[in-house]
Write an enzyme that holds these catalytic residues in place. Sequence first.
Site, PDB file in Angstrom:
ATOM      1  N   GLY A 164       0.799  -1.223   0.000  1.00 15.01           N
ATOM      2  CA  GLY A 164       0.000   0.000   0.000  1.00 15.01           C
ATOM      3  C   GLY A 164       0.830   1.271   0.000  1.00 15.01           C
ATOM      4  N   ARG A 292      -4.508 -10.645  -5.659  1.00 13.06           N
ATOM      5  CA  ARG A 292      -5.917 -10.286  -5.429  1.00 13.06           C
ATOM      6  C   ARG A 292      -6.398  -9.441  -6.598  1.00 13.06           C
ATOM      7  NH1 ARG A 292      -4.777  -4.970  -4.794  1.00 13.06           N
ATOM      8  NH2 ARG A 292      -2.877  -4.490  -3.644  1.00 13.06           N
TER       9      ARG A 292
HETATM   10  P1  ADP Z   1       3.551  -1.148  -2.317  1.00  9.27           P
HETATM   11  O1  ADP Z   1       3.356  -2.620  -2.311  1.00  9.27           O
HETATM   12  O2  ADP Z   1       3.715  -0.588  -0.950  1.00  9.27           O
HETATM   13  O3  ADP Z   1       2.548  -0.427  -3.166  1.00  9.27           O
HETATM   14  P2  ADP Z   1       5.574  -1.202  -4.419  1.00  9.27           P
HETATM   15  O4  ADP Z   1       6.769  -2.070  -4.253  1.00  9.27           O
HETATM   16  O5  ADP Z   1       4.481  -1.696  -5.320  1.00  9.27           O
HETATM   17  O6  ADP Z   1       4.986  -0.883  -2.969  1.00  9.27           O
HETATM   18  O7  ADP Z   1       6.021   0.255  -4.898  1.00  9.27           O
HETATM   19  C1  ADP Z   1       5.100   1.315  -4.985  1.00  9.27           C
HETATM   20  C2  ADP Z   1       5.710   2.453  -5.775  1.00  9.27           C
HETATM   21  O8  ADP Z   1       6.956   2.859  -5.193  1.00  9.27           O
HETATM   22  C3  ADP Z   1       6.054   2.123  -7.217  1.00  9.27           C
HETATM   23  O9  ADP Z   1       4.966   2.231  -8.078  1.00  9.27           O
HETATM   24  C4  ADP Z   1       7.125   3.168  -7.499  1.00  9.27           C
HETATM   25  O10 ADP Z   1       6.564   4.442  -7.740  1.00  9.27           O
HETATM   26  C5  ADP Z   1       7.872   3.253  -6.187  1.00  9.27           C
HETATM   27  N1  ADP Z   1       9.050   2.340  -6.177  1.00  9.27           N
HETATM   28  C6  ADP Z   1       9.146   1.127  -5.605  1.00  9.27           C
HETATM   29  N2  ADP Z   1      10.370   0.584  -5.795  1.00  9.27           N
HETATM   30  C7  ADP Z   1      11.084   1.472  -6.504  1.00  9.27           C
HETATM   31  C8  ADP Z   1      12.425   1.517  -7.039  1.00  9.27           C
HETATM   32  N3  ADP Z   1      13.267   0.507  -6.845  1.00  9.27           N
HETATM   33  N4  ADP Z   1      12.799   2.602  -7.753  1.00  9.27           N
HETATM   34  C9  ADP Z   1      11.943   3.641  -7.954  1.00  9.27           C
HETATM   35  N5  ADP Z   1      10.689   3.673  -7.482  1.00  9.27           N
HETATM   36  C10 ADP Z   1      10.249   2.608  -6.766  1.00  9.27           C
END
Ligand code: ADP
Length: 454
Positions: A164, A292
């Site tokens: 999230g 999900r």
């Molecule tokens: P969550 O599960 O909390 O939503 P995510 O791993 O899906 O977290 O990451 C959410 C957002 O964070 C991504 O869409 C991106 O914008 C940013 N993000 C995550 N990892 C990276 C990374 N290694 N480099 C740049 N942005 C990142």
Amino acid sequence: MFKKILIANRGEIALRVIQACRELGIRTVAVFSTADRDSLHVTYADEDVCIGPGPSAQSYLNISAIISAAEITGAEAVHPGYGFLAENASFADALKECKIQWIGPGTDSMRLMGNKSQARQTAIRAGVPVLPGSEEALGSAAEARALAGQVGYPVILKASAGGGGRGMRIVQGPDELEQQLQTASEEASAAFGDGAIYLEKYLVEPRHIEFQILGDCYGNVIELGERECSIQRRHQKLLEEAPSPALTAELRHQMGEAAVRLARHVSYENAGTIEFLLDRTGRFYFMEMNTRIQVEHPVTEMVTGVDLVKQQLRIAAGEKLSVAPGLHSRGHAIECRINAEHPVTFRPSPGKILTFHPPGGPGVRVDTHAYEDYVIPPYYDSLVAKLIVHGADRQEAIRRMERALDFFVIEGIDTSIPLHREIVRDDRFRIGDVSTRFMERFRPQKTKSAPVGA
Ligand code: ADP
């Protein structure tokens, strides 16, 4: 097919599941907290059971109350929606023990993909590219320092159990690393009950591109194309579209193939999403899998014509996938998340909706549980409506979204409608030149050393 199911959720997604059930002739049981007595999911379900007071820990996260509600009403299966218990494998196991079917993937794949650091390792084993970073959760600050030095700053620290948009920290240089690691770990323990942190290279201006997956219990796995979700605030999605303006047919094929390979590797069943980051040079990296239905699933439904929630129900009932691989998408779809929040400060704005006029007309879909005089409770997330449009091409979809936003009247609370108006009128957005840092141009956000997430 099931005769009766229980929906362990609230808001627009509970209504969305009820709609699919109605069309399939399945009876529905709503559960609700005392703060949601007047919610539309309660009105439209065939039966309803109150499961506790407003705070979600005492109601929508109360596993024993939900299972009792399913047993009392004779529900054969439970649809978890998104959020709350949707990725909780212990809940799915508890249902199984009570002989109630889980409308979602097997608990082995939930556990494997639910932990981000394990999911990363699984992707590596499946031959899917990941960003340079730690193989496992970090053991010590010294290990983190050595690794960060190897992959090069900036790096991002992430909670293995996170989600999230929460539990992430960007580290710009070695002097910040130790402190950030400690804070991240403390925050992760408090928020997720697990302080494990891993590290990966932070991409400066990537795009977020995710693939929709469907798998059945006969080993068939397909992808239904991508969604571009780069327009985010505080790493949480605001606007999503399908298809992505950034993908060539070749890149789409490569990413889709990688997504299917990973889903097959974990014998994935039901609907899921594989998220990637795409860099400016066209290289893509696996980020995480959500086991999900996603908030933004309607954009895929609009361009493919596939009802994803019905597919979830059919798959859980043991039916074979009826959607053929290589499905062609048609036109372009955009979704704006209309949140009850201030469009500049993002401060939540619960309270009574005094006027509510959703737009209609060709190519417009509104998924919402809100109505005039509805009181938004303070306990839950701020999503009031999802405004989705479909057009023959991206230009038509953008014009249609502009028109639909202009015709959407919500009074009495603050909403993100004015912000979405600005986004869809932006020149860079209109030519599809976006990245996950797009919003900083409208609403400067602190990225240096600042905690990311809610
Ligand atoms: P969550 O599960 O909390 O939503 P995510 O791993 O899906 O977290 O990451 C959410 C957002 O964070 C991504 O869409 C991106 O914008 C940013 N993000 C995550 N990892 C990276 C990374 N290694 N480099 C740049 N942005 C990142």
